[in-house]
Design a protein around this motif. Sequence first.
Motif, mmCIF file in Angstrom:
data_model
loop_
_atom_site.group_PDB
_atom_site.id
_atom_site.type_symbol
_atom_site.label_atom_id
_atom_site.label_comp_id
_atom_site.label_asym_id
_atom_site.label_seq_id
_atom_site.Cartn_x
_atom_site.Cartn_y
_atom_site.Cartn_z
ATOM 1 N N VAL A 61 0.835 -1.207 0.000
ATOM 2 C CA VAL A 61 0.000 0.000 0.000
ATOM 3 C C VAL A 61 0.868 1.254 0.000
ATOM 4 C CG1 VAL A 61 -1.735 1.333 1.245
ATOM 5 C CG2 VAL A 61 -1.891 -1.169 1.189
ATOM 6 N N ALA A 62 1.767 1.359 0.987
ATOM 7 C CA ALA A 62 2.585 2.559 1.115
ATOM 8 C C ALA A 62 3.800 2.240 1.969
ATOM 9 C CB ALA A 62 1.784 3.697 1.744
ATOM 10 N N THR A 93 8.535 8.794 0.799
ATOM 11 C CA THR A 93 7.347 7.952 0.767
ATOM 12 C C THR A 93 7.123 7.374 -0.625
ATOM 13 O OG1 THR A 93 5.927 9.847 0.285
ATOM 14 C CG2 THR A 93 6.198 9.247 2.605
ATOM 15 N N TYR A 94 6.351 6.298 -0.657
ATOM 16 C CA TYR A 94 5.998 5.670 -1.929
ATOM 17 C C TYR A 94 4.637 5.027 -1.760
ATOM 18 C CZ TYR A 94 6.406 3.073 -6.265
ATOM 19 O OH TYR A 94 6.193 2.591 -7.533
ATOM 20 N N TYR A 95 3.815 5.091 -2.810
ATOM 21 C CA TYR A 95 2.433 4.596 -2.724
ATOM 22 C C TYR A 95 2.093 3.690 -3.901
ATOM 23 C CZ TYR A 95 1.804 8.387 0.634
ATOM 24 O OH TYR A 95 1.916 9.223 1.716
ATOM 25 N N GLN A 96 1.183 2.767 -3.616
ATOM 26 C CA GLN A 96 0.562 2.002 -4.698
ATOM 27 C C GLN A 96 -0.314 2.968 -5.495
ATOM 28 O OE1 GLN A 96 -3.310 -0.332 -4.827
ATOM 29 N NE2 GLN A 96 -1.987 -1.735 -3.727
ATOM 30 N N LYS A 150 -2.871 6.526 -4.336
ATOM 31 C CA LYS A 150 -2.262 7.851 -4.456
ATOM 32 C C LYS A 150 -3.330 8.933 -4.449
ATOM 33 C CE LYS A 150 1.948 6.626 -6.982
ATOM 34 N NZ LYS A 150 2.653 6.717 -8.277
ATOM 35 N N LEU A 191 -1.221 5.696 8.827
ATOM 36 C CA LEU A 191 -1.757 5.655 7.470
ATOM 37 C C LEU A 191 -3.111 6.357 7.508
ATOM 38 C CD1 LEU A 191 -1.217 4.626 4.566
ATOM 39 C CD2 LEU A 191 -2.691 2.669 5.131
ATOM 40 N N THR A 224 8.423 -2.325 -2.359
ATOM 41 C CA THR A 224 7.042 -2.761 -2.434
ATOM 42 C C THR A 224 6.871 -4.269 -2.236
ATOM 43 O OG1 THR A 224 7.129 -3.110 -4.815
ATOM 44 C CG2 THR A 224 6.569 -0.895 -4.063
#
Length: 122
Positions: free
Chosen positions: A48-49, A58-61, A65, A81, A104
């Motif tokens: 997910v993140a 940070t990084y997101y699916q 987003k 979250l 991920t």
Amino acid sequence: QVQLVESGGGLVQAGGSLRLSCAHSGLTFGSRAMGWFRQGPGKEREFVAAIMWSGGSTYYQDSVKGRFAISRDNAKNTVYLQMNSLKPEDTAVYYCAAGPTFGTKRYLYDYWGQGTQVTVSS
């Protein structure tokens, strides 16, 4: 002994919001990244993140987003979250995880919490 404890799940209507928390203890400097994953009914656990403790990258699916935001409070040893504009397809058990590498893939994370249920009704 490492512990990750999630909280904040529950039942919410579509369009609503929830904030999940992951309190951790026992992690060393080697656990530089924290991630959130989820597993819906009959589905594989998916990323997910993620966030780095140092610097806060940070990084997101893609599907979350603009709706979800991951953050951390180093003083409280907690990762959050924030989930907004929730959809029924967000229904899942949400897990937090810690590991040395930002990514991920599940295998990148060494420690996992027990999960918290999020149910989004239509």
